[in-house]
Design a protein around this motif. Structure first.
Motif, mmCIF file in Angstrom:
data_model
loop_
_atom_site.group_PDB
_atom_site.id
_atom_site.type_symbol
_atom_site.label_atom_id
_atom_site.label_comp_id
_atom_site.label_asym_id
_atom_site.label_seq_id
_atom_site.Cartn_x
_atom_site.Cartn_y
_atom_site.Cartn_z
ATOM 1 N N VAL A 133 16.408 -0.177 -6.207
ATOM 2 C CA VAL A 133 17.215 0.582 -7.162
ATOM 3 C C VAL A 133 16.750 0.196 -8.569
ATOM 4 O O VAL A 133 16.704 -0.980 -8.918
ATOM 5 N N ILE A 134 16.400 1.234 -9.354
ATOM 6 C CA ILE A 134 15.846 1.035 -10.687
ATOM 7 C C ILE A 134 16.796 1.619 -11.732
ATOM 8 O O ILE A 134 17.324 2.708 -11.549
ATOM 9 N N GLU A 135 17.000 0.850 -12.809
ATOM 10 C CA GLU A 135 17.801 1.327 -13.934
ATOM 11 C C GLU A 135 17.071 0.934 -15.211
ATOM 12 O O GLU A 135 16.730 -0.244 -15.389
ATOM 13 N N ASN A 136 16.822 1.914 -16.079
ATOM 14 C CA ASN A 136 16.085 1.658 -17.321
ATOM 15 C C ASN A 136 14.756 0.948 -17.058
ATOM 16 O O ASN A 136 14.404 -0.013 -17.727
ATOM 17 N N LYS A 137 14.058 1.401 -16.024
ATOM 18 C CA LYS A 137 12.736 0.889 -15.639
ATOM 19 C C LYS A 137 12.759 -0.555 -15.156
ATOM 20 O O LYS A 137 11.718 -1.210 -15.083
ATOM 21 N N GLN B 151 0.831 -1.196 0.000
ATOM 22 C CA GLN B 151 0.000 0.000 0.000
ATOM 23 C C GLN B 151 0.864 1.243 0.000
ATOM 24 O O GLN B 151 2.018 1.210 0.390
ATOM 25 N N GLY B 152 0.289 2.345 -0.424
ATOM 26 C CA GLY B 152 1.012 3.608 -0.425
ATOM 27 C C GLY B 152 1.856 3.775 -1.679
ATOM 28 O O GLY B 152 1.871 2.927 -2.572
ATOM 29 N N THR B 153 2.572 4.881 -1.717
ATOM 30 C CA THR B 153 3.433 5.193 -2.851
ATOM 31 C C THR B 153 4.775 4.505 -2.674
ATOM 32 O O THR B 153 5.464 4.758 -1.695
ATOM 33 N N PRO B 154 5.148 3.629 -3.595
ATOM 34 C CA PRO B 154 6.446 2.966 -3.447
ATOM 35 C C PRO B 154 7.590 3.952 -3.678
ATOM 36 O O PRO B 154 7.540 4.783 -4.587
ATOM 37 N N ARG B 155 8.598 3.882 -2.857
ATOM 38 C CA ARG B 155 9.783 4.718 -2.978
ATOM 39 C C ARG B 155 10.851 3.899 -3.690
ATOM 40 O O ARG B 155 10.959 2.686 -3.480
ATOM 41 N N TRP B 156 11.643 4.549 -4.519
ATOM 42 C CA TRP B 156 12.736 3.897 -5.238
ATOM 43 C C TRP B 156 13.770 4.954 -5.559
ATOM 44 O O TRP B 156 13.539 6.149 -5.390
ATOM 45 N N ILE B 157 14.918 4.502 -6.054
ATOM 46 C CA ILE B 157 15.989 5.431 -6.420
ATOM 47 C C ILE B 157 16.583 4.980 -7.743
ATOM 48 O O ILE B 157 16.662 3.777 -8.020
ATOM 49 N N ASP B 158 16.976 5.926 -8.562
ATOM 50 C CA ASP B 158 17.648 5.621 -9.817
ATOM 51 C C ASP B 158 19.052 5.106 -9.525
ATOM 52 O O ASP B 158 19.724 5.579 -8.601
ATOM 53 N N ALA B 159 19.512 4.157 -10.305
ATOM 54 C CA ALA B 159 20.828 3.553 -10.098
ATOM 55 C C ALA B 159 21.960 4.570 -10.135
ATOM 56 O O ALA B 159 22.991 4.386 -9.485
ATOM 57 N N ASN B 160 21.790 5.668 -10.876
ATOM 58 C CA ASN B 160 22.848 6.665 -11.002
ATOM 59 C C ASN B 160 22.760 7.791 -9.980
ATOM 60 O O ASN B 160 23.566 8.718 -10.016
#
Length: 138
Positions: A104-108, A75-84
């Motif tokens: 950690v997300i890179e190129n979706k 639930q809620g807004t998921p938090r993530w960070i770009d790999a760079n």
């Protein structure tokens, strides 16, 4: 510049939102992790569940983990960070949202996870103390 990709645990695994919490717990056990990002049908991040979520919000409430799904807890807004992203951005994101694990997300695509231990290993002692105070504050 130290980036999120530099400090993350590579090879994180998704769990589909439709998967049962029993299966999620088994995956956590098999992978020796305490959290799993949850993906929707398009393999996009829609949440994260922890072992504590399963115990507190499913088992302790009298629900059956073999019938409840990851979507029930994500639930809620998921938090993530770009790999760079710079490690200081990682610290800000985790601290401002009081979160202990960050996908950690890179190129979706999910490429790893950062835990508070990863941050602690990669910051000077004084910054670790400030980070911990932000994450664990009320």
């Amino acid at each position: 510049m130290t980036t999120a990709k530099d400090i993350m645990h590579p090879g994180a695994h998704w769990i589909p939102a439709t998967e049962t919490l029993q299966h999620a717990a088994q995956r956590m056990r098999d992978l020796s992790v305490g959290a799993l990002p949850v993906s929707d049908e398009d393999e996009r991040l829609c949440g994260i569940i922890t072992d504590r979520d399963i115990v507190i919000n499913c088992v302790a409430e009298g629900h059956d983990p073999s019938t409840c799904t990851a979507a029930d807890l994500a639930q809620g807004t998921p938090r993530w960070i770009d790999a760079n992203a710079d490690v200081q951005e990682v610290v800000r994101e985790m601290g401002s949202h009081h979160i202990r694990r960050l996908p950690v997300i890179e190129n979706k695509k999910l490429v790893g996870m950062i835990s508070e231990a990863d941050v602690a290993r990669n910051l000077p002692q004084d910054q670790v103390a400030a980070f911990a105070a932000r994450v664990y504050s009320d």
